[in-house]
Design an enzyme around this catalytic site. Structure first.
Site, PDB file in Angstrom:
ATOM      1  N   CYS A  40       0.834  -1.212   0.000  1.00 46.16           N
ATOM      2  CA  CYS A  40       0.000   0.000   0.000  1.00 46.16           C
ATOM      3  C   CYS A  40       0.870   1.264   0.000  1.00 46.16           C
ATOM      4  CB  CYS A  40      -0.897  -0.044   1.228  1.00 46.16           C
ATOM      5  SG  CYS A  40      -1.878   1.431   1.524  1.00 46.16           S
ATOM      6  N   HIS A  41       0.255   2.374  -0.401  1.00 41.32           N
ATOM      7  CA  HIS A  41       0.966   3.663  -0.431  1.00 41.32           C
ATOM      8  C   HIS A  41       1.548   4.042   0.919  1.00 41.32           C
ATOM      9  CE1 HIS A  41      -0.465   4.710  -4.431  1.00 41.32           C
ATOM     10  NE2 HIS A  41      -1.570   4.100  -4.072  1.00 41.32           N
ATOM     11  N   THR A  42       0.837   3.704   1.975  1.00 37.94           N
ATOM     12  CA  THR A  42       1.299   4.087   3.311  1.00 37.94           C
ATOM     13  C   THR A  42       2.639   3.426   3.634  1.00 37.94           C
ATOM     14  OG1 THR A  42      -1.016   4.200   3.909  1.00 37.94           O
ATOM     15  CG2 THR A  42       0.550   4.292   5.707  1.00 37.94           C
ATOM     16  N   HIS A  62       0.836  -3.646   6.299  1.00 40.75           N
ATOM     17  CA  HIS A  62      -0.362  -3.541   7.158  1.00 40.75           C
ATOM     18  C   HIS A  62      -1.604  -4.123   6.502  1.00 40.75           C
ATOM     19  CE1 HIS A  62      -0.410  -0.035   4.583  1.00 40.75           C
ATOM     20  NE2 HIS A  62      -1.714   0.003   4.748  1.00 40.75           N
ATOM     21  N   GLU A  63      -1.463  -4.664   5.272  1.00 38.96           N
ATOM     22  CA  GLU A  63      -2.667  -5.213   4.616  1.00 38.96           C
ATOM     23  C   GLU A  63      -2.583  -6.729   4.615  1.00 38.96           C
ATOM     24  OE1 GLU A  63      -3.357  -3.571   0.721  1.00 38.96           O
ATOM     25  OE2 GLU A  63      -3.683  -1.572   1.514  1.00 38.96           O
ATOM     26  N   CYS A  92     -11.447  -2.543  20.462  1.00 35.21           N
ATOM     27  CA  CYS A  92     -11.365  -3.194  21.779  1.00 35.21           C
ATOM     28  C   CYS A  92     -12.743  -3.525  22.336  1.00 35.21           C
ATOM     29  CB  CYS A  92     -10.584  -2.321  22.759  1.00 35.21           C
ATOM     30  SG  CYS A  92     -11.530  -0.909  23.417  1.00 35.21           S
ATOM     31  N   CYS A  95     -13.639   0.785  24.941  1.00 37.13           N
ATOM     32  CA  CYS A  95     -13.308   2.198  25.151  1.00 37.13           C
ATOM     33  C   CYS A  95     -14.514   3.070  24.768  1.00 37.13           C
ATOM     34  CB  CYS A  95     -12.068   2.599  24.346  1.00 37.13           C
ATOM     35  SG  CYS A  95     -12.350   2.758  22.579  1.00 37.13           S
ATOM     36  N   CYS A  98     -15.306   2.860  21.146  1.00 36.03           N
ATOM     37  CA  CYS A  98     -15.835   1.562  20.688  1.00 36.03           C
ATOM     38  C   CYS A  98     -17.297   1.376  21.087  1.00 36.03           C
ATOM     39  CB  CYS A  98     -14.996   0.411  21.228  1.00 36.03           C
ATOM     40  SG  CYS A  98     -13.512   0.101  20.245  1.00 36.03           S
ATOM     41  N   CYS A 106     -10.891   3.455  17.772  1.00 34.20           N
ATOM     42  CA  CYS A 106     -10.619   2.834  19.076  1.00 34.20           C
ATOM     43  C   CYS A 106      -9.422   3.520  19.740  1.00 34.20           C
ATOM     44  CB  CYS A 106     -10.325   1.348  18.887  1.00 34.20           C
ATOM     45  SG  CYS A 106      -9.847   0.496  20.385  1.00 34.20           S
ATOM     46  N   ARG A 110      -3.706   3.201  20.938  1.00 34.55           N
ATOM     47  CA  ARG A 110      -3.216   4.204  19.987  1.00 34.55           C
ATOM     48  C   ARG A 110      -1.790   4.674  20.253  1.00 34.55           C
ATOM     49  NH1 ARG A 110      -7.102   6.293  16.639  1.00 34.55           N
ATOM     50  NH2 ARG A 110      -6.281   8.257  15.857  1.00 34.55           N
ATOM     51  N   CYS A 169      -7.330  -2.667   4.409  1.00 36.19           N
ATOM     52  CA  CYS A 169      -7.055  -1.231   4.276  1.00 36.19           C
ATOM     53  C   CYS A 169      -7.943  -0.588   3.225  1.00 36.19           C
ATOM     54  CB  CYS A 169      -5.565  -1.006   3.993  1.00 36.19           C
ATOM     55  SG  CYS A 169      -5.108   0.722   3.838  1.00 36.19           S
ATOM     56  N   ARG A 362      -3.248  -3.180  -6.965  1.00 32.49           N
ATOM     57  CA  ARG A 362      -2.510  -3.736  -5.838  1.00 32.49           C
ATOM     58  C   ARG A 362      -1.582  -4.862  -6.265  1.00 32.49           C
ATOM     59  NH1 ARG A 362      -3.273  -0.157  -3.121  1.00 32.49           N
ATOM     60  NH2 ARG A 362      -3.940   0.004  -0.967  1.00 32.49           N
TER      61      ARG A 362
END
Ligand code: NAD
Ligand code: ZN
Ligand code: ZN
Length: 368
Positions: A40-42, A62-63, A92, A95, A98, A106, A110, A169, A362
């Site tokens: 991914c771009h991130t 992260h994907e 979670c 919180c 959530c 969430c 963090r 994502c 992708r």
């Protein structure tokens, strides 16, 4: 255990695929064997060094989708063998955010996640005894990862991992922007700016909500073709006259819903100005460059247009990613066209090159 992972050793240098140590899952954590992971771009943004919150060394990615291998003490929502999608945006279920139906942001982990640590403030990744920080709480450019239970969505075992990972994502972000954030009404007119993974997901989301007209705007004819496949009823090549064209085509009023999925502030402005007087809602999913601001003439707001942002499509990951995956299994979302290239972990840098050339939507890493 030892495992292979793509390590960002230094910013603006190719990732190095090397062997790292991964410690056992602690209480509340899960060991996942990756089966597939989108590029991914991130990931590329962080690798480039431009991201001010980035750090190195770290394991990007992260994907991810993979199989639960082992669970730590107290883990009850997943068990070994389950197919899971990794969530950079956890849930979670406790919180204040959530328990609210109004947000998916969430708060549980963090701070630690942003700094590259698991919730207890340590890492499971290391090399020669030196800790290596996690990335987005996921670090899925690796054969295995250890993640908190609250950041894993258990999905149908019938899903193909290389399809399921896209829901980690961009695809969920686009679908959710239309389905959760904007809650597009049947019969409406929608304009989606951008036909990457996020914009195409938004087009599909508008279609699933029963929108009557779905106009997709991009600069690339190839991508606009893909938008047709996802349900766009009209495709336009964007330029500085796009807002006027939307007004002309909607009796002078504008579209009921607009979506921005380019990350460009000039396009965000177009999305705002294309929204209908009276009730038009502009949903912004793109991530602008640091320090950039969005110019909005206040008169647009007084006359009834609204703007909202959408992170991960407002999707509460553990509850809703399985539902979105089910839509694909039911044949309601055509995921195949998004997988442009299948690559190996060792070819991860090639995945970045393909993305830079905008070759396909992708590249998906599949693990043997
Ligand atoms: N909100 C979130 O949680 C979230 C999650 C993932 C990605 N994003 C962001 O969403 C954005 C889109 O992500 P993506 O993966 O789809 O990116 P992408 O680069 O694949 O797609 C962007 C598209 O915008 C098009 N475009 C460029 N200029 C344009 C213009 N002037 N008019 C119309 N279209 C134009 C490009 O041709 C491209 O097809 C990025 O900013 C990304 O960072 C946000
Ligand atoms: Zn992503
Ligand atoms: Zn929470």
């Amino acid at each position: 255990m030892k495992m292979r992972a793509a390590v960002l050793e230094e910013f603006a240098k190719p990732l190095q695929v090397t062997e790292l140590d991964l410690a056992e899952p602690k209480p509340g954590e899960v060991l996942v064997r990756l089966a597939a992971c989108g590029v991914c771009h991130t990931d590329m943004y962080t690798a480039s060094g431009v991201d001010p919150s980035g750090y190195a060394p770290t394991v990007l990615g992260h994907e991810g989708a993979g199989f639960v291998e082992k669970v730590g003490e107290g883990v009850s929502s997943v068990s070994p063998g389950d197919l899971v999608v990794t969530l950079f945006s956890p849930q979670c279920r406790e919180c204040v955010h959530c328990v609210s139906p109004d947000t998916n942001l969430c708060l549980a982990i963090r701070d630690q996640q942003n700094q590259g640590y698991l919730p207890d403030g340590t890492t499971r990744l290391s090399r020669d005894g030196d800790p290596i920080r996690h990335f987005m709480g996921t670090s899925t450019f690796a054969e295995y990862t250890v993640m908190p239970e609250i950041a894993l969505a258990k999905v149908s075992p019938e899903a193909e991992p290389d399809h399921a990972c896209l829901f980690a994502c961009g695809l969920s972000t686009g679908l959710g922007a239309a389905m959760n954030t904007a809650k597009v009404k049947a019969g409406s007119t929608c304009v989606v700016f951008g036909a990457g993974m996020v914009g195409l997901g938004a087009v599909a989301g508008c279609r699933l909500q029963g929108a009557e007209r779905i106009i997709c705007v991009d600069l690339s004819q190839d991508r606009l073709e893909l938008a047709k496949g996802q349900g766009a009823t009209e495709t336009w090549v964007g330029d500085e006259n796009t807002v006027q064209r939307v007004l002309d085509e909607t009796g002078g009023f504008g579209a009921d819903y607009t979506f921005e999925a380019t990350g460009l502030v000039a396009v965000m402005r177009q999305a705002v100005e294309s929204a209908r007087m009276g009730w038009g809602l502009c949903t912004i999913a793109g991530v602008a460059g640091r320090g950039e601001t969005l110019d909005v003439v206040p008169r647009y707001l007084i006359t009834g247009r609204r703007i909202c942002g959408s992170s991960f499509g407002g999707v509460k990951g553990r509850d809703q990613v399985p539902q979105l995956v089910q839509l694909y299994l039911d044949g309601q979302i055509d995921v195949d066209p998004f997988i442009s290239h299948q690559i190996t972990l060792d070819e991860v840098n090639h995945g970045f090159e393909l993305m830079e050339r905008q070759d396909g939507i992708r590249s998906v890493i599949t693990f043997a």
